[in-house]
Design an enzyme around this catalytic site. Structure first.
Site, PDB file in Angstrom:
ATOM      1  N   HIS A 311       1.129  -1.117  -0.490  1.00 33.38           N
ATOM      2  CA  HIS A 311      -0.316  -0.049  -0.161  1.00 33.38           C
ATOM      3  C   HIS A 311       0.538   1.246   0.166  1.00 33.38           C
ATOM      4  O   HIS A 311       2.090   1.393   0.590  1.00 33.38           O
ATOM      5  CB  HIS A 311      -0.478  -0.225   1.111  1.00 33.38           C
ATOM      6  CG  HIS A 311      -2.000   1.069   1.386  1.00 33.38           C
ATOM      7  ND1 HIS A 311      -1.813   2.412   1.557  1.00 33.38           N
ATOM      8  CD2 HIS A 311      -3.582   0.718   0.816  1.00 33.38           C
ATOM      9  CE1 HIS A 311      -3.499   3.222   0.576  1.00 33.38           C
ATOM     10  NE2 HIS A 311      -4.167   2.008   0.268  1.00 33.38           N
ATOM     11  N   ASP A 368      -7.986  -4.942  -0.053  1.00 32.17           N
ATOM     12  CA  ASP A 368      -8.214  -6.484  -0.786  1.00 32.17           C
ATOM     13  C   ASP A 368      -8.175  -7.457  -1.176  1.00 32.17           C
ATOM     14  O   ASP A 368      -7.939  -8.406  -1.640  1.00 32.17           O
ATOM     15  CB  ASP A 368      -7.436  -5.595  -2.672  1.00 32.17           C
ATOM     16  CG  ASP A 368      -8.662  -4.263  -3.290  1.00 32.17           C
ATOM     17  OD1 ASP A 368      -7.808  -2.986  -3.096  1.00 32.17           O
ATOM     18  OD2 ASP A 368      -9.577  -4.011  -2.942  1.00 32.17           O
TER      19      ASP A 368
HETATM   20  C1  SDX Z   1      -5.582   0.591  -2.738  1.00 30.51           C
HETATM   21  O1  SDX Z   1      -4.505   4.661  -2.496  1.00 30.51           O
HETATM   22  C2  SDX Z   1      -4.896   4.361  -1.364  1.00 30.51           C
HETATM   23  O2  SDX Z   1      -5.873   4.368  -0.135  1.00 30.51           O
HETATM   24  C3  SDX Z   1      -6.382   2.945  -2.418  1.00 30.51           C
HETATM   25  C4  SDX Z   1      -6.978   2.520  -1.568  1.00 30.51           C
HETATM   26  C5  SDX Z   1      -7.902   3.026  -0.827  1.00 30.51           C
HETATM   27  O3  SDX Z   1      -8.639   2.276  -0.465  1.00 30.51           O
HETATM   28  O4  SDX Z   1      -8.832   3.705  -2.033  1.00 30.51           O
HETATM   29  O5  SDX Z   1      -6.368   1.097  -0.629  1.00 30.51           O
HETATM   30  C6  SDX Z   1      -7.635   0.807  -2.164  1.00 30.51           C
HETATM   31  O6  SDX Z   1      -6.444   0.954  -3.638  1.00 30.51           O
HETATM   32  C7  SDX Z   1      -5.372  -0.786  -2.080  1.00 30.51           C
HETATM   33  C8  SDX Z   1      -3.761  -0.992  -2.877  1.00 30.51           C
HETATM   34  C9  SDX Z   1      -4.709  -2.609  -3.867  1.00 30.51           C
HETATM   35  N1  SDX Z   1      -3.763  -3.009  -5.057  1.00 30.51           N
HETATM   36  C10 SDX Z   1      -2.986  -4.006  -5.014  1.00 30.51           C
HETATM   37  O7  SDX Z   1      -3.056  -4.655  -4.021  1.00 30.51           O
HETATM   38  C11 SDX Z   1      -2.099  -3.812  -6.474  1.00 30.51           C
HETATM   39  C12 SDX Z   1      -1.081  -4.585  -5.700  1.00 30.51           C
HETATM   40  N2  SDX Z   1       0.038  -3.576  -4.534  1.00 30.51           N
HETATM   41  C13 SDX Z   1       0.463  -3.056  -5.804  1.00 30.51           C
HETATM   42  O8  SDX Z   1       1.178  -3.220  -6.713  1.00 30.51           O
HETATM   43  C14 SDX Z   1       1.352  -1.582  -4.552  1.00 30.51           C
HETATM   44  O9  SDX Z   1       1.668  -2.171  -3.070  1.00 30.51           O
HETATM   45  C15 SDX Z   1       0.757  -0.521  -4.658  1.00 30.51           C
HETATM   46  C16 SDX Z   1       0.438   0.233  -5.840  1.00 30.51           C
HETATM   47  C17 SDX Z   1      -0.514  -0.784  -4.167  1.00 30.51           C
HETATM   48  C18 SDX Z   1       1.507   0.465  -3.932  1.00 30.51           C
HETATM   49  O10 SDX Z   1       2.218   0.895  -4.864  1.00 30.51           O
HETATM   50  P1  SDX Z   1       3.791   1.840  -4.818  1.00 30.51           P
HETATM   51  O11 SDX Z   1       3.105   2.345  -2.934  1.00 30.51           O
HETATM   52  O12 SDX Z   1       3.930   2.943  -6.199  1.00 30.51           O
HETATM   53  O13 SDX Z   1       4.885   1.259  -3.937  1.00 30.51           O
HETATM   54  P2  SDX Z   1       5.839   0.039  -4.622  1.00 30.51           P
HETATM   55  O14 SDX Z   1       5.277   0.118  -6.638  1.00 30.51           O
HETATM   56  O15 SDX Z   1       6.421   1.840  -4.981  1.00 30.51           O
HETATM   57  O16 SDX Z   1       6.630  -0.722  -3.943  1.00 30.51           O
HETATM   58  C19 SDX Z   1       7.664  -0.363  -3.298  1.00 30.51           C
HETATM   59  C20 SDX Z   1       8.154  -1.864  -2.837  1.00 30.51           C
HETATM   60  C21 SDX Z   1       9.433  -1.994  -4.878  1.00 30.51           C
HETATM   61  O17 SDX Z   1      10.416  -2.588  -3.858  1.00 30.51           O
HETATM   62  P3  SDX Z   1      11.172  -1.952  -4.436  1.00 30.51           P
HETATM   63  O18 SDX Z   1      11.960  -1.851  -5.419  1.00 30.51           O
HETATM   64  O19 SDX Z   1      11.626  -0.934  -3.152  1.00 30.51           O
HETATM   65  O20 SDX Z   1      12.384  -2.956  -3.761  1.00 30.51           O
HETATM   66  O21 SDX Z   1       7.604  -2.317  -2.702  1.00 30.51           O
HETATM   67  C22 SDX Z   1       7.418  -3.900  -4.360  1.00 30.51           C
HETATM   68  C23 SDX Z   1       8.138  -2.784  -4.778  1.00 30.51           C
HETATM   69  O22 SDX Z   1       8.294  -3.717  -5.735  1.00 30.51           O
HETATM   70  N3  SDX Z   1       6.016  -4.039  -3.622  1.00 30.51           N
HETATM   71  C24 SDX Z   1       5.862  -5.098  -4.259  1.00 30.51           C
HETATM   72  C25 SDX Z   1       4.297  -5.089  -4.194  1.00 30.51           C
HETATM   73  N4  SDX Z   1       3.655  -3.882  -4.225  1.00 30.51           N
HETATM   74  C26 SDX Z   1       4.904  -3.480  -3.669  1.00 30.51           C
HETATM   75  N5  SDX Z   1       6.454  -5.954  -3.833  1.00 30.51           N
HETATM   76  C27 SDX Z   1       5.183  -7.706  -4.655  1.00 30.51           C
HETATM   77  N6  SDX Z   1       4.332  -7.609  -4.647  1.00 30.51           N
HETATM   78  C28 SDX Z   1       3.183  -6.187  -4.240  1.00 30.51           C
HETATM   79  N7  SDX Z   1       2.238  -6.120  -4.358  1.00 30.51           N
END
Ligand code: SDX
Length: 440
Positions: A311, A368
């Site tokens: 998140h 989710d």
């Molecule tokens: C919602 O914003 C809100 O409030 C949204 C929400 C709401 O109520 O409105 O809460 C609802 O959208 C919840 C999120 C639903 N999406 C998912 O579950 C999709 C899977 N999650 C990821 O795509 C991700 O975690 C996000 C999109 C939710 C957040 O992405 P960020 O904040 O841009 O984080 P990032 O991509 O910069 O990740 C930071 C690190 C990275 O690794 P490094 O580069 O530091 O080595 O964490 C890793 C990412 O690769 N990472 C994951 C991951 N999510 C982040 N690695 C594996 N699996 C994941 N799901």
């Protein structure tokens, strides 16, 4: 008038021989921000922050999140209290009006929702022209935008009463549209809203009642839907709410503005994740090797991500995921449902919570991760999962729109840093360009 955050200190920025003093403001929960609204004027500089991970677009009194502590409060009230004690309609009133309703306010608001629950009959025919298999989120955003054609007089200049009624239409008619879209998708006759049913009971009845098989409204299903809608009702400046604030800042029609929120929410990285989680769990179940997918999620060279995990704000367990996981486990146990996808979800969570890759990055189940398993058990079809999220988020979007139009909001228009071709790089191309002979 919006309560402004107070200036509590100053930041000094020294850059390229210049020094500028910028105010630091502090919110009521101690969050601080450097106010850079005078930066460009005093230094010629702007800031850049892709995805706005470090940038606030506004001050807001609606929702407070502490991502490190896993705190979520609507108008100051913890969602655990709200999920346990009040109805979704009470929470919608709280988000939109700022306090929980008195008994008379609740009756007035419920009546307003009831009187504004019928879709314009001419709009019913729109459903006949969507292709079979159209995703309900695309139908929903189209139909909500079409409401602007049927109810054009909703903009910032409209009367307070008209705003009240229009906000009720969003919260109520959109629920009717969602249920109609589902019925059309399965070829069943649509079911109209009933004045004698509560908001959530009405939705379930519109979804599942049928002339040949009357739907028996289950109080437990109604309670669960209230809880699920409450925990999804708002989440401060998430992607779809930011879209609503941006479109609304241009003083676009309320329904067009909400349609933009629906469109943003449909993305799998945002609200579409609840459906993506189930699809992913089913894929892992078919493969049988959970550890393989954990490795893929950790592999920088693999685009695979654990859906429902991680998140932007929460770097600990999403408090909403806690509530959903417990409700999910209890409901499946009480219903005698043994869903292998829940076992896989538990396994993934257990492994991830011991793994430094996830722990070091603050990656935990988000809202989710378990929601779809519970919706499945309740009989909600998978392609409606994100629609459920949209229905629940309607009061949040409406509350932010009202807060924004009540403030002296500037139109949202961020700057950029241009990295394209310079004049010197294109002059030869332009000079050598052979325009086509004039084609009549
Ligand atoms: C919602 O914003 C809100 O409030 C949204 C929400 C709401 O109520 O409105 O809460 C609802 O959208 C919840 C999120 C639903 N999406 C998912 O579950 C999709 C899977 N999650 C990821 O795509 C991700 O975690 C996000 C999109 C939710 C957040 O992405 P960020 O904040 O841009 O984080 P990032 O991509 O910069 O990740 C930071 C690190 C990275 O690794 P490094 O580069 O530091 O080595 O964490 C890793 C990412 O690769 N990472 C994951 C991951 N999510 C982040 N690695 C594996 N699996 C994941 N799901």
């Amino acid at each position: 008038m919006m309560k402004k955050a107070k200036k509590t200190s100053e930041a000094i920025l020294k850059v390229e021989g210049k020094e500028v003093v910028l105010p630091v403001i502090c919110g009521t929960e101690g969050e601080k921000a450097v106010d850079i609204s005078t930066l460009r004027k005093s230094t010629g500089l702007i800031t850049i922050d892709p995805g706005f991970a470090n940038t606030a677009n506004c001050c807001s009194q609606i929702t407070y999140i502490d991502g490190e502590k896993g705190i979520l409060r609507y108008r100051g009230i913890p969602i655990t209290e709200l999920a346990a004690k009040v109805s979704f309609v009470d929470v919608a009133y709280l988000l939109v009006h700022g306090t929980l309703p008195t008994e008379s306010e609740r009756i007035d608001f419920s009546n307003l929702l009831n009187y504004n629950s019928l879709l314009h009959e001419d709009m019913r025919h729109f459903f006949d022209h969507f292709p079979k298999g159209a995703h309900p989120m695309h139908i929903l955003s189209t139909m909500v935008n079409a409401m602007a054609a049927f109810y054009p007089t909703v903009d910032v200049t409209t009367t307070a009463r008209n705003i009240e009624r229009s906000c009720a239409r969003v919260i109520s008619i959109v629920r009717t549209i969602a249920a109609f879209a589902y019925k059309k998708s399965i070829g069943e006759p649509i079911v109209y809203p009933r004045h004698d049913l509560s908001y959530c009971a009405n939705f379930l009845n519109m979804m599942f009642d049928s002339p040949v098989k009357p739907y028996r409204i289950s109080p437990e299903a109604v309670r669960l839907l209230n809880v699920l809608f409450i925990i999804h009702a708002d989440h401060e400046q998430n992607c779809s709410t930011t879209a609503v604030r941006a479109i609304g800042s241009a003083q676009a029609n309320l329904y067009s503005t909400i349609a933009a929120g629906v469109s943003a929410l449909s993305g799998p990285l945002h609200g579409g994740a609840n459906q993506a989680v189930i699809e992913q769990l089913r894929m892992i179940q078919a493969d049988g090797d959970v550890a393989k997918f954990i490795r893929k999620a950790k592999d920088k060279n693999d685009p695979f991500r654990l859906m429902g995990f991680g998140h932007r704000v929460y770097k600990t367990y999403d408090p909403r995921a806690e509530i959903v996981r417990k409700e999910c486990e209890n409901y499946l146990a009480a219903s005698g449902i043994n869903d292998p996808l829940l076992d896989i979800a538990h396994r993934i969570e257990d492994i991830a919570r011991q793994d430094s890759y996830f722990v070091d990055r603050g990656l935990y189940p988000n809202v989710d991760f378990y929601t779809g398993i519970l919706y499945r058990a309740m009989g909600i079809p998978e392609n409606m999962f994100t629609v459920m999220f949209a229905l629940a988020r309607l009061p949040g979007w409406v509350a932010h729109w009202r807060e924004m139009i009540g403030d002296e909001t500037k139109i949202v228009r961020p700057r950029q840093i241009y990295t394209g071709r310079t004049l010197s790089e294109v002059s030869a191309e332009v000079a050598d360009f052979e325009p086509p002979a004039l084609i009549i």
